[in-house]
Write an enzyme that holds these catalytic residues in place. Structure first.
Site, PDB file in Angstrom:
ATOM      1  N   CYS A 172     -34.837 -35.986   6.255  1.00 15.57           N
ATOM      2  CA  CYS A 172     -33.457 -35.894   5.795  1.00 15.57           C
ATOM      3  C   CYS A 172     -32.478 -36.384   6.854  1.00 15.57           C
ATOM      4  CB  CYS A 172     -33.118 -34.449   5.417  1.00 15.57           C
ATOM      5  SG  CYS A 172     -33.960 -33.878   3.924  1.00 15.57           S
ATOM      6  N   ARG A 205     -28.875 -40.599   2.371  1.00 15.41           N
ATOM      7  CA  ARG A 205     -29.144 -41.947   1.849  1.00 15.41           C
ATOM      8  C   ARG A 205     -28.004 -42.422   0.956  1.00 15.41           C
ATOM      9  NH1 ARG A 205     -30.640 -43.622  -3.173  1.00 15.41           N
ATOM     10  NH2 ARG A 205     -31.065 -41.482  -3.821  1.00 15.41           N
ATOM     11  N   ARG A 206     -27.637 -41.596  -0.018  1.00 17.78           N
ATOM     12  CA  ARG A 206     -26.570 -42.004  -0.937  1.00 17.78           C
ATOM     13  C   ARG A 206     -25.244 -42.181  -0.199  1.00 17.78           C
ATOM     14  NH1 ARG A 206     -28.642 -37.665  -5.426  1.00 17.78           N
ATOM     15  NH2 ARG A 206     -29.997 -39.062  -6.638  1.00 17.78           N
ATOM     16  N   ARG A 237     -23.536 -29.970  -3.265  1.00 22.09           N
ATOM     17  CA  ARG A 237     -24.921 -29.515  -3.425  1.00 22.09           C
ATOM     18  C   ARG A 237     -25.059 -28.706  -4.692  1.00 22.09           C
ATOM     19  NH1 ARG A 237     -28.477 -26.541   0.032  1.00 22.09           N
ATOM     20  NH2 ARG A 237     -29.860 -27.353  -1.556  1.00 22.09           N
ATOM     21  N   LYS A 250     -40.326 -36.763  -4.027  1.00 21.71           N
ATOM     22  CA  LYS A 250     -39.416 -37.116  -2.935  1.00 21.71           C
ATOM     23  C   LYS A 250     -39.124 -35.931  -2.025  1.00 21.71           C
ATOM     24  CE  LYS A 250     -35.040 -36.604  -5.514  1.00 21.71           C
ATOM     25  NZ  LYS A 250     -34.426 -35.574  -4.658  1.00 21.71           N
ATOM     26  N   ASP A 251     -39.445 -34.701  -2.480  1.00 22.41           N
ATOM     27  CA  ASP A 251     -39.254 -33.513  -1.652  1.00 22.41           C
ATOM     28  C   ASP A 251     -40.459 -33.217  -0.760  1.00 22.41           C
ATOM     29  OD1 ASP A 251     -36.749 -33.010  -2.786  1.00 22.41           O
ATOM     30  OD2 ASP A 251     -37.577 -31.704  -4.346  1.00 22.41           O
ATOM     31  N   ARG A 311     -23.720 -29.377 -10.100  1.00 18.58           N
ATOM     32  CA  ARG A 311     -22.983 -30.549  -9.614  1.00 18.58           C
ATOM     33  C   ARG A 311     -22.080 -31.133 -10.701  1.00 18.58           C
ATOM     34  NH1 ARG A 311     -27.426 -34.180  -6.731  1.00 18.58           N
ATOM     35  NH2 ARG A 311     -28.916 -32.813  -7.758  1.00 18.58           N
TER      36      ARG A 311
END
Length: 316
Positions: free
Chosen positions: A247, A136-137, A154, A88-89, A160
């Site tokens: 992003c 997105r979240r 982050r 996904k990166d 986190r």
């Protein structure tokens, strides 16, 4: 396997854990003795721009590619022979001279809901602070619960979790795949249903990247490439590319194979979650499976792009 193949990766606990898992799979596939594994597959840790930036959202620093650029440079320079990324990166376009050599079997792509006071997102009282740096979240949360507050959070998984424990936010999300690879399955007991929070395109999948002219590395990587994962990821990344995904765009996608069909669910949202455009499409798999997957992704991505226009883009 006569000479070493250097593997490049980020230095986060998750990146190292998943790289070691791929290395173990390669060693098993190639019948490399355990005592020879580290010598034949040495790991080189490479710090990326995304690792250095911790004080702001990645979108404000350039977005996609921040976790791959320096690793890809090492690959092109010949300092490493194989790069392992979280898929996904990885931007949808490879730099000239590099190719993706497939993906190992995908881990659970869902997001885990992390909160010490509630079991689900719907249980939270109004005004609860959701910590995330993911656009997105953020959009998906506000689409379902516009009464919640988003705060920037982050860091790697451990960081986190520490921030949640310290009260910097009341809840957050972490990828189920990452938690499992880190040996923290107890934190995956509350996965977000994909009907509520569709995952990021390619979440849970890894990317094996090599130089396109390195036949040896391509052959080695092929030993752990999973066909179904490769097909699903092709559809999701084509969907992402059709939407000019970065992003700056809240986009989610999930492809699954069942009964000879490929099902692709994709959505895009406005950053504030007020609007959402979604598609759920299927295509029978026959012939060139990857080409069919890409076509399905391009088709529904193009439909959403035409319908949503610039509404889904985040303006700095």
């Amino acid at each position: 396997m006569q000479s070493p193949l250097v593997i490049g990766t980020r230095g986060s606990p998750l990146a190292l854990a998943q790289t070691r898992q791929v290395r173990r799979a390669l060693a098993v596939a190639l019948e490399v003795p355990v005592e020879e594994e580290e010598r034949l597959f040495p790991i080189e840790v490479i710090k990326t721009s995304g690792d250095r930036i911790q004080d702001r959202r990645l979108i404000e620093a350039g977005g996609k590619g921040l976790f791959t650029k320096e690793i890809e440079e090492a690959l092109l320079e010949g300092r490493i022979g194989l790069a392992i990324h979280s898929m996904k990166d990885v931007p949808t376009e490879n730099p000239d001279g590099l190719v993706l050599a497939g993906s190992p079997p995908r881990e659970d792509p869902r997001d885990a809901f992390i909160c010490y006071d509630a079991a689900t997102l719907d249980d939270l009282p109004a005004g609860t602070r959701i910590g995330t740096a993911s656009l997105r979240r953020q959009a998906q949360t506000l689409n379902r619960r516009p009464d919640l507050k988003i705060v920037n959070l982050r860091g790697n998984v451990g960081t986190r979790l520490d921030k949640i424990a310290a009260g910097e936010a009341d809840a957050t999300y972490l990828a189920v795949s990452g938690l499992k690879r880190l040996g923290r399955p107890e934190l995956t007991e509350n996965p977000m249903p994909v009907e509520v929070m569709l995952p990021a395109a390619a979440q849970g999948a890894l990317a094996l990247q090599v130089r396109e002219d390195d036949a040896r590395a391509l052959e080695i990587a092929a030993h752990v490439a999973d066909r179904q994962t490769t097909i699903a990821i092709a559809a999701e990344r084509a969907f992402l590319a059709a939407l000019d995904g970065s992003c700056r765009t809240p986009i989610a996608a999930l492809a699954e194979i069942a009964d000879g069909d490929l099902r692709l669910r994709g959505e895009a949202l406005t950053p504030d979650g007020a609007q959402k455009w979604a598609r759920d499409a299927r295509a029978p798999l026959s012939g060139d499976f990857v080409a069919i997957a890409r076509m399905l992704g391009e088709t529904i991505g193009g439909e959403i792009r035409e319908e949503a226009g610039d509404a889904i883009r985040y303006e700095l």
